[in-house]
Write a protein that holds these residues in place. Structure first.
Motif, PDB file in Angstrom:
ATOM      1  N   ALA A 214      36.153  36.999  37.053  1.00  0.00           N
ATOM      2  CA  ALA A 214      35.631  38.237  37.641  1.00  0.00           C
ATOM      3  C   ALA A 214      34.146  38.120  37.976  1.00  0.00           C
ATOM      4  O   ALA A 214      33.619  38.909  38.765  1.00  0.00           O
ATOM      5  CB  ALA A 214      35.867  39.401  36.690  1.00  0.00           C
ATOM      6  N   TRP A 218      33.746  37.450  45.233  1.00  0.00           N
ATOM      7  CA  TRP A 218      35.039  38.141  45.410  1.00  0.00           C
ATOM      8  C   TRP A 218      36.066  37.301  46.150  1.00  0.00           C
ATOM      9  O   TRP A 218      37.258  37.395  45.903  1.00  0.00           O
ATOM     10  CB  TRP A 218      34.825  39.475  46.130  1.00  0.00           C
ATOM     11  CG  TRP A 218      34.322  39.314  47.542  1.00  0.00           C
ATOM     12  CD1 TRP A 218      33.033  39.292  47.950  1.00  0.00           C
ATOM     13  CD2 TRP A 218      35.118  39.131  48.714  1.00  0.00           C
ATOM     14  NE1 TRP A 218      32.953  39.116  49.292  1.00  0.00           N
ATOM     15  CE2 TRP A 218      34.229  39.010  49.798  1.00  0.00           C
ATOM     16  CE3 TRP A 218      36.484  39.057  48.977  1.00  0.00           C
ATOM     17  CZ2 TRP A 218      34.654  38.826  51.103  1.00  0.00           C
ATOM     18  CZ3 TRP A 218      36.920  38.861  50.271  1.00  0.00           C
ATOM     19  CH2 TRP A 218      36.007  38.747  51.335  1.00  0.00           C
ATOM     20  N   GLN A 221      37.777  34.825  43.722  1.00  0.00           N
ATOM     21  CA  GLN A 221      38.525  35.446  42.605  1.00  0.00           C
ATOM     22  C   GLN A 221      40.054  35.396  42.738  1.00  0.00           C
ATOM     23  O   GLN A 221      40.729  34.936  41.820  1.00  0.00           O
ATOM     24  CB  GLN A 221      38.073  36.895  42.430  1.00  0.00           C
ATOM     25  CG  GLN A 221      36.734  36.996  41.734  1.00  0.00           C
ATOM     26  CD  GLN A 221      36.359  38.429  41.482  1.00  0.00           C
ATOM     27  OE1 GLN A 221      37.220  39.273  41.337  1.00  0.00           O
ATOM     28  NE2 GLN A 221      35.070  38.701  41.431  1.00  0.00           N
ATOM     29  N   SER A 225      42.378  33.900  39.950  1.00  0.00           N
ATOM     30  CA  SER A 225      42.990  34.873  39.032  1.00  0.00           C
ATOM     31  C   SER A 225      44.494  35.014  39.263  1.00  0.00           C
ATOM     32  O   SER A 225      45.244  35.289  38.329  1.00  0.00           O
ATOM     33  CB  SER A 225      42.302  36.239  39.155  1.00  0.00           C
ATOM     34  OG  SER A 225      42.521  36.769  40.438  1.00  0.00           O
TER      35      SER A 225
END
Lengths: 258, 157
Positions: A214, A218, A221, A225
């Protein structure tokens, strides 16, 4: 240079913030309110779901809820039958509770790391750590309860003297009594510690990696993730399963009279 | 990261959950599972039994049909035999009746011949007598020569 240090502090601060529980009280009498609240909530969810299924349980064609509940019941029952050969009314419900509760704890890990703290901050809550299994208190509470049951059943089945004999005279016979005792005590105490630390370690590390992801820009990510979350689905189920199976195995060992 | 009173709270929650599961969740769900298992196994057993009964019934039906066929063929054989017997019997009866009729007819014919002979003898005797009367005129007294007349008449017979 200065900005870099500041950024590192920011990142560290972010991580520490995410891993600090919402607490109240001082010293030993501190309560982790978030752990207590979420584990109770998830426990309530588990009990509510199964109670709904149990109330509508019929021997005829099962509904969707009953079908799912029965699938879990049968799965747990098979595990118990595989390792446990005694007759106990406690062990199967215990195993079911452990599996479902730990799974739900771990499942909280799959929610985006910022979503609950964000909701919390809107409501004026400064710290919020939503995964109960990243709290040592939660994992140790469960493993110590299991440990108490191990001791209770060892004494109940083998008798106080039988249990003491097992501690003193096995595995090397009466001539090595102190050594036996030491070995056995370590073996027994290792059970709850390994149970609790295994679950805590896996989930804490998992959560930490989600937090680290996190922190990245962005656009990177999702790439990280998403696979980690998918891998985590395996881990959370596996950890719940391991906790349950080891509980069954330890309790069946407690039931075996040598 | 410290161990604190949260541990105790978690243990209480855990104990409550286990107690609730043991008391209200596991037994009804597990019982319904067991009951369904029993129902299914009973159903399967019943189905198997039904199948076996069908096979048995088929066997029995085959046996009955076979027996019936045998019986019917026996009946047919018997009937044929009986028919033959009746034909033979009626033939016999007819023959006997015929024989009897022939014998009776023969007897009647014989009787009639005898009667005719007797009649003829009488007539001839009478003729002879009248002829003798005519020849001898009044010399012959019927009562006187009765012996001779009957002798002659016997000779004619």
């Amino acid at each position: 240079m200065a900005t870099e240090v500041h950024a590192a502090e920011g990142a560290t601060g972010y991580i520490i913030h995410h891993l600090t529980p919402l607490h109240a009280g001082e010293g030993f009498w501190t309560l982790h309110l978030d752990t207590l609240f979420f584990s109770a909530l998830l426990g309530g969810l588990f009990v509510w779901f199964f109670k709904t299924a149990a109330d509508k349980a019929t021997a005829g064609v099962p509904g969707l809820v009953q079908n799912f509940a029965e699938m879990l019941i049968e799965f747990v029952d098979n595990q118990v039958k595989d390792s446990f050969h005694g007759n106990s009314k406690l062990i199967a419900p215990l195993a079911l509770t452990i599996f479902c509760w730990v799974f739900l704890w771990n499942f909280m890990d799959l929610f985006p790391v910022d979503i609950f703290p964000l909701i919390g901050s809107v409501m004026g809550i400064e710290y919020l750590r939503v995964v109960p299994s990243t709290d040592l208190n939660a994992t140790f509470a469960m493993s110590i309860s299991v440990f108490c049951l191990i001791i209770f059943y060892s004494i109940k089945i083998k008798g106080p003297w039988g249990f003491a004999k097992e501690l003193m005279f096995q595995p090397f016979g009466p001539w090595l009594l102190p050594f036996n005792l030491l070995l056995k005590l370590v073996e027994e105490i290792a059970k709850p510690i390994s149970l609790a630390l295994r679950l805590f370690g896996n989930l804490y590390a998992g959560e930490l990696i989600f937090i680290l992801i996190a922190l990245l820009p962005w656009y990177i990510q999702p790439v990280l993730s998403f696979p980690w979350a998918i891998f985590h689905i395996l881990i959370i189920t596996l950890q719940a399963f391991i906790f349950m199976v080891l509980t069954i195995v330890y309790l069946s060992m407690a039931h075996e009279d040598h | 990261m410290s161990i604190n009173a949260t541990l105790i709270g978690q243990m209480i929650t855990f104990a409550l959950l286990v107690w609730f599961t043991m008391k209200y969740i596991w037994p009804p769900l597990f019982d319904s599972l067991e009951e369904r298992k029993k129902k299914i196994s009973d159903g399967l057993a019943a189905a198997e039994k039904g199948q076996e009964e069908i096979i048995l019934a088929e066997k029995k039906a085959k046996g009955v049909i076979k027996e019936a066929k045998q019986q019917s063929s026996e009946i047919v054989t018997l009937a044929q035999k009986r028919a033959n017997e009746i034909v033979e019997e009626s033939k016999d009866t007819a023959k006997k009746e015929g024989d009897r009729l022939i014998i009776a007819a023969k007897a009647q014919i014989e009787q009639e011949i005898q009667q005719a002979k007797e009649g003829l003898r009488q007539e001839v005797a009478d003729l002879a007598l009248s002829a003798a009367e005519q020849i001898l005129g009044a010399e012959i007294d019927k009562a006187k020569h009765q012996d001779i007349v009957s002798k002659v008449s016997n000779q004619l017979g």
